[in-house]
Design a protein around this motif. Structure first.
Motif, PDB file in Angstrom:
ATOM      1  N   ALA A 160       0.730  -1.263   0.026  1.00 38.73           N
ATOM      2  CA  ALA A 160       0.016   0.011  -0.032  1.00 38.73           C
ATOM      3  C   ALA A 160       0.895   1.183   0.073  1.00 38.73           C
ATOM      4  CB  ALA A 160      -1.044   0.031   1.258  1.00 38.73           C
ATOM      5  N   ASP A 161       1.984   1.111   0.729  1.00 42.61           N
ATOM      6  CA  ASP A 161       2.950   2.195   0.637  1.00 42.61           C
ATOM      7  C   ASP A 161       4.022   2.189  -0.610  1.00 42.61           C
ATOM      8  OD1 ASP A 161       1.967   3.114   3.027  1.00 42.61           O
ATOM      9  OD2 ASP A 161       3.439   1.976   4.181  1.00 42.61           O
ATOM     10  N   GLY A 162       4.400   3.367  -1.017  1.00 40.92           N
ATOM     11  CA  GLY A 162       5.503   3.352  -2.173  1.00 40.92           C
ATOM     12  C   GLY A 162       6.814   2.938  -1.570  1.00 40.92           C
ATOM     13  N   ALA A 163       7.593   2.169  -2.356  1.00 41.73           N
ATOM     14  CA  ALA A 163       8.578   1.608  -2.099  1.00 41.73           C
ATOM     15  C   ALA A 163       9.603   1.794  -3.274  1.00 41.73           C
ATOM     16  CB  ALA A 163       8.780   0.066  -1.730  1.00 41.73           C
ATOM     17  N   MET A 164      10.804   2.208  -3.014  1.00 43.58           N
ATOM     18  CA  MET A 164      11.975   2.455  -3.951  1.00 43.58           C
ATOM     19  C   MET A 164      13.227   2.008  -3.572  1.00 43.58           C
ATOM     20  SD  MET A 164      11.328   5.977  -5.745  1.00 43.58           S
ATOM     21  CE  MET A 164      11.458   7.136  -4.447  1.00 43.58           C
ATOM     22  N   LEU A 165      14.216   1.393  -4.335  1.00 45.92           N
ATOM     23  CA  LEU A 165      15.573   1.124  -3.845  1.00 45.92           C
ATOM     24  C   LEU A 165      16.521   1.903  -4.901  1.00 45.92           C
ATOM     25  CD1 LEU A 165      17.055  -0.891  -2.404  1.00 45.92           C
ATOM     26  CD2 LEU A 165      17.178  -2.386  -4.119  1.00 45.92           C
TER      27      LEU A 165
ATOM     28  N   LEU B 291      14.777   0.413  -8.243  1.00 47.21           N
ATOM     29  CA  LEU B 291      13.251  -0.322  -8.425  1.00 47.21           C
ATOM     30  C   LEU B 291      12.578   0.596  -7.874  1.00 47.21           C
ATOM     31  CD1 LEU B 291      11.595  -2.946  -8.750  1.00 47.21           C
ATOM     32  CD2 LEU B 291      12.112  -3.389  -6.298  1.00 47.21           C
ATOM     33  N   ALA B 292      11.275   0.743  -8.106  1.00 52.53           N
ATOM     34  CA  ALA B 292      10.140   1.485  -7.923  1.00 52.53           C
ATOM     35  C   ALA B 292       8.725   0.812  -8.206  1.00 52.53           C
ATOM     36  CB  ALA B 292       9.931   2.978  -8.440  1.00 52.53           C
ATOM     37  N   ASN B 293       7.910   0.614  -7.048  1.00 54.03           N
ATOM     38  CA  ASN B 293       6.803  -0.028  -7.153  1.00 54.03           C
ATOM     39  C   ASN B 293       5.682   0.749  -7.660  1.00 54.03           C
ATOM     40  OD1 ASN B 293       6.333   1.498  -4.914  1.00 54.03           O
ATOM     41  ND2 ASN B 293       5.189  -0.060  -3.705  1.00 54.03           N
ATOM     42  N   PRO B 294       4.633  -0.003  -8.082  1.00 55.77           N
ATOM     43  CA  PRO B 294       3.467   0.941  -8.674  1.00 55.77           C
ATOM     44  C   PRO B 294       3.085   2.130  -7.691  1.00 55.77           C
ATOM     45  CG  PRO B 294       3.305  -1.371  -9.115  1.00 55.77           C
ATOM     46  CD  PRO B 294       4.151  -1.414  -8.189  1.00 55.77           C
TER      47      PRO B 294
ATOM     48  N   ARG C 207       3.597  10.258  -9.965  1.00 52.92           N
ATOM     49  CA  ARG C 207       3.018  10.433 -11.449  1.00 52.92           C
ATOM     50  C   ARG C 207       4.208   9.866 -12.558  1.00 52.92           C
ATOM     51  NH1 ARG C 207       0.332  14.741  -8.818  1.00 52.92           N
ATOM     52  NH2 ARG C 207      -1.880  14.601  -9.070  1.00 52.92           N
ATOM     53  N   TRP C 208       4.741   8.753 -12.141  1.00 52.52           N
ATOM     54  CA  TRP C 208       5.790   8.343 -12.875  1.00 52.52           C
ATOM     55  C   TRP C 208       5.281   7.161 -13.833  1.00 52.52           C
ATOM     56  CZ3 TRP C 208       9.891   7.951  -8.635  1.00 52.52           C
ATOM     57  CH2 TRP C 208      10.378   8.819  -8.345  1.00 52.52           C
ATOM     58  N   GLU C 209       3.920   6.948 -13.867  1.00 53.06           N
ATOM     59  CA  GLU C 209       3.530   6.000 -14.766  1.00 53.06           C
ATOM     60  C   GLU C 209       4.199   5.873 -16.181  1.00 53.06           C
ATOM     61  OE1 GLU C 209       1.697   8.008 -13.329  1.00 53.06           O
ATOM     62  OE2 GLU C 209       0.285   6.900 -11.748  1.00 53.06           O
ATOM     63  N   GLY C 210       4.533   4.805 -16.593  1.00 54.03           N
ATOM     64  CA  GLY C 210       4.935   4.539 -18.123  1.00 54.03           C
ATOM     65  C   GLY C 210       6.250   5.152 -18.199  1.00 54.03           C
ATOM     66  N   ARG C 211       6.920   5.559 -17.307  1.00 60.64           N
ATOM     67  CA  ARG C 211       8.398   6.058 -17.350  1.00 60.64           C
ATOM     68  C   ARG C 211       9.292   4.960 -17.050  1.00 60.64           C
ATOM     69  NH1 ARG C 211       8.839  11.713 -14.658  1.00 60.64           N
ATOM     70  NH2 ARG C 211      10.849  11.435 -15.177  1.00 60.64           N
ATOM     71  N   SER C 212      10.331   4.946 -17.805  1.00 57.95           N
ATOM     72  CA  SER C 212      11.525   4.266 -17.334  1.00 57.95           C
ATOM     73  C   SER C 212      12.566   4.944 -16.390  1.00 57.95           C
ATOM     74  CB  SER C 212      12.376   3.642 -18.656  1.00 57.95           C
ATOM     75  OG  SER C 212      13.443   3.017 -18.392  1.00 57.95           O
ATOM     76  N   LEU C 213      12.616   4.443 -15.097  1.00 57.37           N
ATOM     77  CA  LEU C 213      13.436   5.063 -14.192  1.00 57.37           C
ATOM     78  C   LEU C 213      14.739   4.338 -13.935  1.00 57.37           C
ATOM     79  CD1 LEU C 213      10.459   5.540 -11.609  1.00 57.37           C
ATOM     80  CD2 LEU C 213      11.275   7.364 -13.493  1.00 57.37           C
ATOM     81  N   GLU C 214      14.959   3.282 -14.091  1.00 58.81           N
ATOM     82  CA  GLU C 214      16.071   2.711 -13.807  1.00 58.81           C
ATOM     83  C   GLU C 214      17.378   3.316 -14.264  1.00 58.81           C
ATOM     84  OE1 GLU C 214      13.496   1.222 -15.094  1.00 58.81           O
ATOM     85  OE2 GLU C 214      12.676  -0.271 -13.487  1.00 58.81           O
ATOM     86  N   GLY C 215      18.281   3.512 -13.484  1.00 55.08           N
ATOM     87  CA  GLY C 215      19.586   4.196 -13.601  1.00 55.08           C
ATOM     88  C   GLY C 215      19.378   5.568 -13.446  1.00 55.08           C
TER      89      GLY C 215
END
Length: 688
Positions: free
Chosen positions: A307-312, A321-324, A331-339
């Motif tokens: 339920a909470d947002g999580a990132m590594l 890593l970023a969870n949904p 508002r990062w839907e559909g974006r490539s965030l790795e790196g």
């Protein structure tokens, strides 16, 4: 050597362009690359071959030198012995001056020995006076036998008659050993005897044979070494090289590598053991990959469903890593965030707030940080927790775990709770203050007030008491609705409830000159609901509408099925009463409407009309209320799986409506589900 080694030699010997390299550095690089192609065993064998060859060459060199030295010494001894022998025979002739006898003896001696190349005699002054075969024959006169050539000899030769001088020199006919023997008789020096002796042919032949044998042995050793290298390449080097390639492949993660060579013995067992080990590693790797994949899927599923947002983040602050939930919050839907760097992907204000805590964790100054911030439009309150992830020793930073909690709802609830307490306190304080004021006035000035004034004061206190009672009842009703208590529903008819509500407000409507209208069919289908709660809904809505209605205007209550069961696509179901129309979708409901012709509600107020303690009368200056009536209506209808809706236009009027599920429709739906289950069971039985 192996075939690979031969290819390496060919590559070194001739470059790809077919021309010899002109650069020394390039040539050295090629030699280095060619040498690197060989295995360690081949290199050791080549070095051992070189060492053995050098040792054998040295031994052969010293052996040949010894043989030649012995041959020279033998020739020297032989020449010296001949010189001493001849000198012993001719010394007396020289002393007596018998030149002819001397010549005859010398010639006989020269002819009798094929090793003597020449003989000559020199006087004490070094002048050669007789030479064979230089001089004439012995039959010639004495004058013809004498020569006149001077010979330079060492002075020490006179003082060492027992040690003749022996030396060698080269002539066009070959090497010659020169022997110089002093002629001394009775202590008097008479000159020098010189002999030229050819080398011993037998000794020379023996030395040549020895040299040839030595060279043959040396070549044989080289041939044996080369054959040993080839054998090593065919039996050891190639399998070892293939085994090395296999080990490198396994070390790089290719567990499918195998070595397939027809080799027996211990080396064959080694290759077989390697193949078995690679097979076990491959099986273990597949099992391990399946376990890791399953664990990774579980972990990703757990992170994705949080339920909470999580990132590594990694050790450089880049997103791994970023969870949904985190993607939705930022508002990062559909974006490539790795790196990507986290600070660069956040809104500017949030990036500024997060910059210092993130630097503290990356620099090792802190292990955790916790901050709250407001982002987005509309604004959301977020709690961001950063935790450093370190290795087992706790010294090296491996990454940063970021947890994002959306506290917007919590903040709103706390604010609503505060507003609720504040509003309730305010609403309670107002009637209590009025009651206290009028009661104190009656208590203090009762004798001075007229009966009408006393009655008026008591009426105000009574009205404020009723207002206080209504407020307390509304608060209690709202509390009961939010307590989660299970309600009992049963089939009821809405017409009696609507008629009872109109009877309750009839007198109030007559005072306001408002006409109450009931527009309900005689045969109204029953609904599933709670009688008391639905009656309270009608009471609140009618009372609210009556409060804002204009004198002379109508206030209508309507109820009708919606949508009509005959106008919607359905499925015919045969019952004991005949075929009926059963809806598949949507289910029929009963719509209830309360419409007035009052002042209406503005668009801005419509958005807040169902909020607690919000009162439209603050703007239109009508009767005051608690501001909880419509909130109670919404809560009751939500318990009935219904939503209250409204349509209003200023100076025209307002209509509230809601849809209640029909009791008969619920039964039909249950019957449809039972028939579907029955048909499915029959179909399964037929298939079996």
């Amino acid at each position: 050597m192996s075939s690979g080694s031969g290819a390496a030699i060919a590559d070194w010997a001739l470059p790809p362009n077919g021309k010899p390299p002109g650069d020394d550095q390039n040539l050295w690089d090629r030699i280095t690359a060619w040498w690197a192609e060989f295995t360690l065993q081949t290199k050791l064998l080549a070095i051992a071959t070189l060492v053995v060859s050098l040792m054998m060459t040295g031994i052969t060199f010293f052996a040949l030198n010894g043989i030649q030295r012995d041959a020279v010494m033998n020739d020297t001894r032989y020449a010296r012995d001949l010189g001493l022998l001849l000198a012993g025979n001719v010394t007396e002739l020289v002393a007596q001056g018998q030149d002819r006898e001397l010549a005859n003896v010398a010639e006989k001696f020269w002819r009798s020995s094929r090793s003597v190349r020449y003989i000559f005699f020199a006087d004490p002054e070094g002048v050669v006076y007789l030479g064979i075969p230089i001089s004439g024959t012995p039959s010639s006169g004495d004058g013809e036998l004498r020569l006149n050539r001077r010979l330079e000899l060492p002075e020490e030769l006179r003082r060492r008659p027992q040690n003749p001088l022996v030396r060698q020199h080269l002539t066009p006919q070959g090497a010659v050993t020169d022997v110089f023997v002093p002629l001394i008789r009775g202590g008097q020096y008479y000159g020098v005897l010189g002999l030229g002796v050819n080398p011993n042919e037998t000794a020379l032949a023996s030395a040549a044979l020895t040299r040839e044998v030595t060279v043959a042995v040396f070549i044989s050793i080289w041939v044996l070494v080369i054959l040993g290298a080839v054998f090593n390449a065919l039996t050891i080097t190639r399998p070892v090289k293939e085994l090395l390639r296999g080990v490198r492949s396994v070390a790089s993660g290719n567990f499918g590598a195998r070595v397939d060579l027809p080799v027996g013995g211990e080396l064959g067992e080694l290759l077989t053991g390697f193949n078995a080990m690679a097979s076990q590693l491959e099986a273990y790797d597949e099992a391990n990959i399946e376990e890791l994949t399953a664990a990774q899927v579980k972990q990703q599923s757990l992170i994705a469903t949080m339920a909470d947002g999580a990132m590594l983040l990694d050790a450089d602050g880049r997103i791994v890593l970023a969870n949904p939930t985190a993607r939705r919050l930022f508002r990062w839907e559909g974006r490539s965030l790795e790196g990507q760097e986290l600070v660069g992907e956040l809104p500017e204000l949030l990036a500024i707030e997060l910059h210092s805590p993130l630097d503290a964790l990356l620099g090792g100054a802190a292990d955790s940080e916790d901050l709250r911030c407001s982002v987005g439009e509309p604004a959301r309150t977020l709690r961001i927790v950063l935790q450093a992830v370190r290795d087992a020793s706790g010294e090296t930073l491996k990454g940063i775990a970021v947890t994002i909690q959306d506290l917007t709802r919590e903040v709103e609830l706390n604010a609503a709770q505060s507003r609720f307490i504040s509003n309730v306190s305010h609403e309670l304080r107002t009637p209590l203050f009025n009651i206290k004021s009028y009661v104190e006035t009656l208590h203090d000035l009762g004798d001075q007030l007229s009966p009408d004034e006393q009655k008026e004061f008591l009426g105000v206190a009574n009205d404020e008491t009723d207002r206080l009672t209504r407020l307390v009842n509304d608060v209690l009703d709202l509390s009961r609705l939010e307590s989660g208590r299970t309600l009992q529903f049963e089939p009821i008819s809405m017409r009696p409830a609507m008629e009872q509500t109109l009877r309750t407000y009839r007198l109030n409507a007559e005072d306001r000159q408002v006409e109450l209208v009931l527009d309900v069919p005689e045969e109204l289908p029953e609904v599933l609901g709670n009688w008391d709660l639905l009656l309270q809904v009608l009471d609140n809505l009618v009372g609210n509408a009556l409060k804002f209605s204009r004198p002379g205007g109508p206030l209508a209550l309507r109820a009708y099925p919606w949508p009509d069961a005959c106008s919607v696509e359905g499925t015919a179901i045969t019952t004991s009463d005949g075929p009926t129309c059963a809806l598949t979708s949507p289910l029929p409901k009963l719509r209830v409407e309360i419409a007035d012709t009052g002042c209406g509600i503005s668009s801005a107020d419509q958005e807040r009309i169902f909020d607690r303690f919000f009162r439209v009368e603050n703007a239109v200056h009508t009767e005051v209320g608690t501001g909880l009536g419509l909130s109670i209506v919404r809560g009751i209808l939500e318990k009935h799986d219904a939503q209250v809706q409204m349509a209003s236009e200023p100076e025209v009027g307002t209509t509230f409506w809601f849809d209640l599920p029909l009791a008969e429709a619920d039964k039909d739906e249950l019957q449809l589900q039972a028939e579907r289950r029955s048909r499915s069971a029959i179909a399964e039985a037929l298939e079996l």
